[in-house]
Enzyme design. Structure first.
Site, short mmCIF file in Angstrom:
data_model
loop_
_atom_site.label_atom_id
_atom_site.label_comp_id
_atom_site.label_asym_id
_atom_site.label_seq_id
_atom_site.Cartn_x
_atom_site.Cartn_y
_atom_site.Cartn_z
N THR A 70 41.76 33.38 24.57
CA THR A 70 42.65 32.84 25.59
C THR A 70 41.86 32.67 26.88
OG1 THR A 70 44.83 33.11 26.63
CG2 THR A 70 43.53 35.11 26.30
N LYS A 74 38.04 29.89 26.92
CA LYS A 74 38.11 28.81 25.92
C LYS A 74 36.95 27.83 26.01
CE LYS A 74 43.10 29.02 25.20
NZ LYS A 74 44.36 28.26 25.14
N ASP A 110 45.45 25.37 19.29
CA ASP A 110 46.52 25.10 20.26
C ASP A 110 47.23 23.80 19.91
OD1 ASP A 110 46.29 27.37 21.85
OD2 ASP A 110 44.77 26.46 23.15
N GLY A 136 51.12 18.72 34.41
CA GLY A 136 49.91 19.53 34.52
C GLY A 136 48.72 18.87 33.86
N GLY A 138 45.64 20.83 33.35
CA GLY A 138 44.68 21.90 33.10
C GLY A 138 44.37 22.13 31.64
N GLY A 139 43.97 23.37 31.32
CA GLY A 139 43.50 23.68 29.98
C GLY A 139 44.52 23.47 28.89
N TYR A 224 57.15 31.23 28.11
CA TYR A 224 58.18 31.86 27.29
C TYR A 224 58.66 33.21 27.84
CZ TYR A 224 54.11 34.34 25.39
OH TYR A 224 52.95 35.08 25.25
N GLY A 245 57.34 28.28 24.87
CA GLY A 245 55.95 28.55 24.51
C GLY A 245 55.78 29.53 23.37
#
Length: 279
Positions: A70, A74, A110, A136, A138-139, A224, A245
């Protein structure tokens, strides 16, 4: 990690990240081991920053067969690996490291998490999604964009504070999707009404005050805990379904479990354990 602390454990797996104490990955994987009677398997948490990942994985003894990764590791996992799957290379990050005869293979499950959550949201009929709004850049947005394009979504709009088109467009354009980026000053309500799905990849605080504008389509919110998020509440008030999530988390873990163990994931048992932990 120089040797097994418990001689009864032959195979070890772990999640790497920082902070890591609240990760629910051990709940998912351990439930799978129990369900299949795999008493000689163990899954743990290891605090690990990006710069520490090469040392921690490289020093892992032979009992370690796989790592879930995580943030913030990554990108480091992808760079460290001896072998990289096509999808991890295209997404540009890895959340899975699997020991092979030649070293370590990096993958990104993912996208399995995103696809699994969308399948639940749309009862397996992903062809219903023609236009997607992703919040978003991002990652987490990277596998979301890749998965939406893989599913054949034709129009994808990303809402982000900065323009990252050069970085993100290559995730979708090779599959024929139209791509554009807008800022938070755009007409978010019009974008939401036109969308067949909204995928929010940001913390709830990032869109605080904009939930009413955005709550006009089915929603996958990667958050979540706590649940429901304000975005989910807004969408529900307008009659739209949602998934959280935890559904994404479960689905990405199923594929990791299968790569680590070579066995089919006992999905019902793993998901039940996760949902019980959230209650």
């Amino acid at each position: 990690m120089t040797g097994p602390q418990n001689p009864g454990i032959a195979h070890r797996t772990a999640v790497l990240g920082s902070p890591i104490e609240h990760s629910r990955s051990p709940i998912l994987h351990s439930a799978g081991y129990r369900a299949l009677g795999m008493d000689d398997w163990e899954y743990t948490r290891i605090e690990c920053g990006a710069e520490e990942l090469p040392h921690i994985v490289g020093a892992a003894d032979e009992s370690f067969v796989g790592f879930s990764v995580t943030m913030p590791g990554k990108f480091a996992a992808l760079k460290f690996a001896d072998e990289v799957t096509d999808r991890a290379r295209e997404i540009g990050s890895a959340n899975t490291l699997v020991r092979t005869d030649g070293g370590w293979r990096a993958d990104n499950t993912d996208c399995d998490g995103i696809t699994g959550a969308l399948n639940e949201l749309f009862d397996g009929e992903l062809g219903q999604i023609r236009r997607a709004l992703v919040i978003g850049g991002g990652g987490t947005a990277r596998p979301a964009l890749w998965s939406l394009a893989q599913a054949g979504v034709g129009e994808i709009t990303v809402v982000n504070r900065s323009d990252r088109s050069a970085e993100l467009a290559p995730l979708v354009k090779p599959r024929g999707a139209d791509f554009r980026m807008v800022g938070y000053d755009a007409d978010l309500e019009t974008l939401a009404v036109a969308a067949d799905v909204i995928v929010s990849t940001v913390p709830s605080a990032a869109i605080e005050g904009r939930e009413t504008e955005l709550g006009h389509a089915p929603v996958l919110d990667v958050i979540y805990d706590p649940w429901p998020t304000p975005l989910i509440v807004s969408a529900a008030a307008n009659g739209y379904p949602s998934v959280g999530g935890h559904i994404m988390l479960a689905n990405q873990a199923f594929r990791q479990f299968e790569q680590f163990t070579g066995r089919q994931a006992p999905r019902a048992a793993m998901r039940r354990a996760l949902e019980e932990s959230l209650r």
